[in-house]
Motif scaffolding. Sequence first.
Motif, short mmCIF file in Angstrom:
data_model
loop_
_atom_site.label_atom_id
_atom_site.label_comp_id
_atom_site.label_asym_id
_atom_site.label_seq_id
_atom_site.Cartn_x
_atom_site.Cartn_y
_atom_site.Cartn_z
N ILE A 99 0.84 -1.19 0.00
CA ILE A 99 0.00 0.00 0.00
C ILE A 99 0.88 1.24 0.00
O ILE A 99 2.06 1.18 0.32
CB ILE A 99 -0.97 0.01 1.21
CG1 ILE A 99 -0.21 -0.12 2.52
CG2 ILE A 99 -2.00 -1.09 1.06
CD1 ILE A 99 -1.08 -0.05 3.76
N SER A 100 0.28 2.37 -0.34
CA SER A 100 1.02 3.63 -0.41
C SER A 100 1.29 4.18 0.99
O SER A 100 0.69 3.74 1.98
CB SER A 100 0.23 4.66 -1.22
OG SER A 100 -0.92 5.06 -0.48
N LYS A 101 2.19 5.16 1.06
CA LYS A 101 2.48 5.81 2.34
C LYS A 101 1.21 6.42 2.94
O LYS A 101 0.96 6.28 4.14
CB LYS A 101 3.52 6.92 2.15
CG LYS A 101 4.91 6.44 1.91
CD LYS A 101 5.83 7.65 1.80
CE LYS A 101 7.20 7.25 1.34
NZ LYS A 101 8.10 8.41 1.23
N THR A 102 0.44 7.09 2.10
CA THR A 102 -0.79 7.73 2.58
C THR A 102 -1.76 6.71 3.15
O THR A 102 -2.33 6.92 4.23
CB THR A 102 -1.47 8.51 1.43
OG1 THR A 102 -0.54 9.45 0.89
CG2 THR A 102 -2.71 9.23 1.90
N GLU A 103 -1.93 5.58 2.46
CA GLU A 103 -2.82 4.53 2.96
C GLU A 103 -2.31 3.98 4.29
O GLU A 103 -3.10 3.75 5.21
CB GLU A 103 -2.94 3.40 1.94
CG GLU A 103 -3.71 3.76 0.69
CD GLU A 103 -3.64 2.67 -0.36
OE1 GLU A 103 -4.72 2.26 -0.83
OE2 GLU A 103 -2.53 2.23 -0.72
N LEU A 104 -0.99 3.76 4.38
CA LEU A 104 -0.42 3.23 5.61
C LEU A 104 -0.59 4.21 6.77
O LEU A 104 -0.98 3.82 7.87
CB LEU A 104 1.05 2.89 5.42
CG LEU A 104 1.77 2.29 6.64
CD1 LEU A 104 1.09 1.00 7.10
CD2 LEU A 104 3.23 2.03 6.31
N ILE A 105 -0.35 5.48 6.52
CA ILE A 105 -0.52 6.50 7.55
C ILE A 105 -1.98 6.53 8.02
O ILE A 105 -2.26 6.58 9.22
CB ILE A 105 -0.08 7.89 7.05
CG1 ILE A 105 1.44 7.92 6.91
CG2 ILE A 105 -0.56 9.00 7.98
CD1 ILE A 105 1.98 9.12 6.17
N ASN A 106 -2.91 6.45 7.08
CA ASN A 106 -4.34 6.44 7.44
C ASN A 106 -4.69 5.23 8.30
O ASN A 106 -5.44 5.34 9.27
CB ASN A 106 -5.21 6.48 6.20
CG ASN A 106 -5.17 7.82 5.49
OD1 ASN A 106 -4.80 8.83 6.08
ND2 ASN A 106 -5.52 7.82 4.22
N ILE A 107 -4.17 4.06 7.93
CA ILE A 107 -4.43 2.83 8.69
C ILE A 107 -3.85 2.94 10.10
O ILE A 107 -4.51 2.67 11.08
CB ILE A 107 -3.88 1.60 7.96
CG1 ILE A 107 -4.72 1.31 6.71
CG2 ILE A 107 -3.86 0.39 8.89
CD1 ILE A 107 -4.12 0.26 5.79
N LEU A 108 -2.57 3.35 10.18
CA LEU A 108 -1.91 3.43 11.49
C LEU A 108 -2.59 4.47 12.39
O LEU A 108 -2.76 4.23 13.59
CB LEU A 108 -0.43 3.76 11.33
CG LEU A 108 0.42 2.71 10.61
CD1 LEU A 108 1.86 3.18 10.47
CD2 LEU A 108 0.37 1.37 11.33
N THR A 109 -3.01 5.57 11.83
CA THR A 109 -3.70 6.60 12.59
C THR A 109 -5.06 6.12 13.08
O THR A 109 -5.44 6.34 14.23
CB THR A 109 -3.87 7.88 11.74
OG1 THR A 109 -2.58 8.32 11.30
CG2 THR A 109 -4.53 8.99 12.53
N SER A 110 -5.80 5.43 12.22
CA SER A 110 -7.13 4.97 12.60
C SER A 110 -7.10 3.86 13.64
O SER A 110 -8.09 3.66 14.35
CB SER A 110 -7.90 4.49 11.36
OG SER A 110 -7.35 3.28 10.87
#
Length: 112
Positions: A99-110
């Motif tokens: 997955i992209s950095k943005t997707e990973l950041i969104n997952i980790l944040t959520s």
Amino acid sequence: MPVNYAAGSLVVRKITSKDPELHLTLSMKKLELYTTFACPHCKTMKKTIGEVLPEFEDQYQFSEVSASSPLGYIKSLKNNIHSAPTLLIDGRVVARTAISKTELINILTSEL
């Protein structure tokens, strides 16, 4: 305060129940990446995690599991993982592909 003992070239830390690092480790979420040796998407995902994880340094404990190894293979079967890369947070699958950095950041944040 942890006590360090030197054993040859290996340093062993004795952790006590009053050690603040112990409480930090226990409160961290477990981030596991299942990979295989020849998987190009696994290398991409490892790189992405390496770039993003410093932003979440005290919140996630990262480990990589090689599904190509005998122990990793057994662990992947127990977790119903049949493709790589697969990313888990606290034992729950959150991504079955790179997955992209943005997707990973969104997952980790959520997940916090």
